[in-house]
Scaffold this active site. Structure first.
Site, PDB file in Angstrom:
ATOM      1  N   LYS A  20     -13.053  -7.626  -6.504  1.00 24.24           N
ATOM      2  CA  LYS A  20     -13.393  -7.893  -5.107  1.00 24.24           C
ATOM      3  C   LYS A  20     -14.841  -8.364  -5.045  1.00 24.24           C
ATOM      4  O   LYS A  20     -15.763  -7.638  -5.407  1.00 24.24           O
ATOM      5  CB  LYS A  20     -13.199  -6.643  -4.247  1.00 24.24           C
ATOM      6  CG  LYS A  20     -11.748  -6.382  -3.845  1.00 24.24           C
ATOM      7  CD  LYS A  20     -11.690  -5.387  -2.703  1.00 24.24           C
ATOM      8  CE  LYS A  20     -10.277  -5.288  -2.124  1.00 24.24           C
ATOM      9  NZ  LYS A  20      -9.359  -4.558  -2.993  1.00 24.24           N
ATOM     10  N   ASP A  36      -9.243  -1.327  -9.371  1.00 21.78           N
ATOM     11  CA  ASP A  36      -9.827  -2.047  -8.247  1.00 21.78           C
ATOM     12  C   ASP A  36     -11.085  -1.342  -7.766  1.00 21.78           C
ATOM     13  O   ASP A  36     -12.203  -1.682  -8.145  1.00 21.78           O
ATOM     14  CB  ASP A  36      -8.771  -2.148  -7.138  1.00 21.78           C
ATOM     15  CG  ASP A  36      -9.276  -2.874  -5.897  1.00 21.78           C
ATOM     16  OD1 ASP A  36     -10.436  -3.306  -5.876  1.00 21.78           O
ATOM     17  OD2 ASP A  36      -8.506  -3.006  -4.936  1.00 21.78           O
ATOM     18  N   LYS A  71       0.831  -1.201   0.000  1.00 19.28           N
ATOM     19  CA  LYS A  71       0.000   0.000   0.000  1.00 19.28           C
ATOM     20  C   LYS A  71       0.870   1.256   0.000  1.00 19.28           C
ATOM     21  O   LYS A  71       1.759   1.414   0.848  1.00 19.28           O
ATOM     22  CB  LYS A  71      -0.927   0.014   1.221  1.00 19.28           C
ATOM     23  CG  LYS A  71      -1.725  -1.268   1.403  1.00 19.28           C
ATOM     24  CD  LYS A  71      -2.561  -1.598   0.179  1.00 19.28           C
ATOM     25  CE  LYS A  71      -3.260  -2.933   0.335  1.00 19.28           C
ATOM     26  NZ  LYS A  71      -4.062  -3.309  -0.839  1.00 19.28           N
TER      27      LYS A  71
END
Length: 368
Positions: free
Chosen positions: A265, A241, A165
């Site tokens: 996801k 994403d 991240k």
């Protein structure tokens, strides 16, 4: 076969270590999980899970899942859960949007369908690769030193894929990318996940300063328009994403060439039924994939693994699993677990893992 009862459970899942996104902008220590149990008149029981990553990450939160299920439940009761498209349409017509609230019901229906057919979900969906999928760690650290320590912790568990991240500070992000690349081992998969943490100019500065490293960046900017605006001005492969929410997003990304990778996801996109369409769009356009649970227990990880197993091995980089980040286990060690940094597809029918009900407490809602 008909749905006769929907039971809803609320569970908190503490994280082993505090977790930061976007260079420390967002901090998380506990996940709010919703477990759904669907009973049928055939005696087959299916389980689903919806666990958003907190309530500040994307427009999704635990109480919203439970409220959404209450709205949709009367329209799902009496349907055949094996007919997942009928269930999907009932949910979409009774509650437009709110995809994250639909995911656990969809998951439980696929679990039932697989058990009824005597097949793992991935096989029922027409895929079912038995190639173990690499698990991608989630390295939510703030400094170079912390990042090294977290990657080392996951390496000791066998992980060879890492989602690091970054975001929010150009100089710090450049330094972190270069440092991680200095310690990258042969064969490791590393994705630098910005979580929408850059403006357009910040994205271009970091991407330009690291272009000699040939690294991948995930969700560098807030919107698809932002990603489109910088497309063609850098050479780095991009994964989308958070901006990949529905099928229209997928077709737009593919049509306009905005990304080389989809980060799918399951909870965010509404479950396996909707995610399978995104998979097919990706494969039709030569776009590779990472498959992830948004968060949650081994149930959510297993759902992601089933979708990943329907993707050709060459096109599926890794799955992200949350179970190793938690301090509680609601399934008593059952289900797919980390084996040398990989998850292995269950061979049992349906999802392949159910929770221990006595760890969940009493249902917070029951619909009949």
């Amino acid at each position: 076969m008909k749905v006769t009862r929907i039971s809803v459970y609320h569970v908190y899942l503490p994280l082993e270590h505090p977790y930061w996104l976007s260079g420390g902008r967002l901090k998380f220590e506990m996940l709010d999980a919703t477990l759904v149990k669907i009973d049928t008149d055939a005696g087959i029981i299916g389980w689903g899970e919806g666990t958003p990553w907190g309530h500040t990450y994307v427009p999704a939160h635990g109480p919203g899942i439970r409220a959404g299920i209450g709205t949709m439940a009367p329209f799902v009761m009496g349907l055949d859960p094996r007919r997942v498209l009928d269930v999907e349409r009932a949910m979409d017509s009774s509650l437009p949007g709110h995809l994250y609230a639909k995911s656990p019901i969809d998951m439980a229906c696929w679990d039932i369908a697989g058990q009824a057919a005597g097949m793992p979900i991935a096989d029922l969906m027409g895929g079912g690769s038995r190639t173990p999928r690499p698990i991608a760690s989630s390295v939510g650290a703030k400094t170079v030193e912390e990042t090294r320590a977290v990657i080392d912790r996951y390496r000791q568990r066998g992980y060879t894929a890492h989602s690091v991240k970054i975001g929010g500070d150009v100089a710090r992000d450049i330094a972190r990318v270069r440092d991680v690349e200095d310690i990258r081992r042969d064969g490791e998969i590393i994705l630098y996940d910005v979580n929408r943490g850059w403006t357009r100019q910040q994205a271009l500065r970091v991407m330009s300063a690291t272009q000699d490293l040939s690294v991948m960046f995930e969700q560098p900017c807030e919107t698809l328009d932002d990603i489109a605006a910088i497309s063609g001005k850098h050479a780095a492969p991009v994964s989308v994403d958070e901006a990949l929410v529905n099928l229209q997003d997928a077709t737009c990304i593919a049509r306009d060439g905005l990304a080389e990778i989809f980060g799918i996801k399951l909870n965010r996109v509404g479950g396996l039924t909707k995610a399978a369409r995104m998979r097919d769009v990706a494969l039709a356009h030569g776009i590779d994939m990472f498959v992830m649970a948004t968060g949650g227990s081994v149930l959510a990880d297993t759902e992601a693994l089933h979708l990943a197993a329907t993707i050709p091995d060459a096109n599926c980089h890794a799955v992200w699993a949350c179970q190793d980040m938690l301090t509680v286990d609601i399934a008593g060690g059952r289900g797919p677990r980390n084996v040398d940094g990989h998850l292995h597809l269950p061979e049992v029918p349906g999802l392949g893992v159910h929770p221990d009900e006595d760890t969940l407490g009493d249902p917070v809602a029951i619909y009949t």
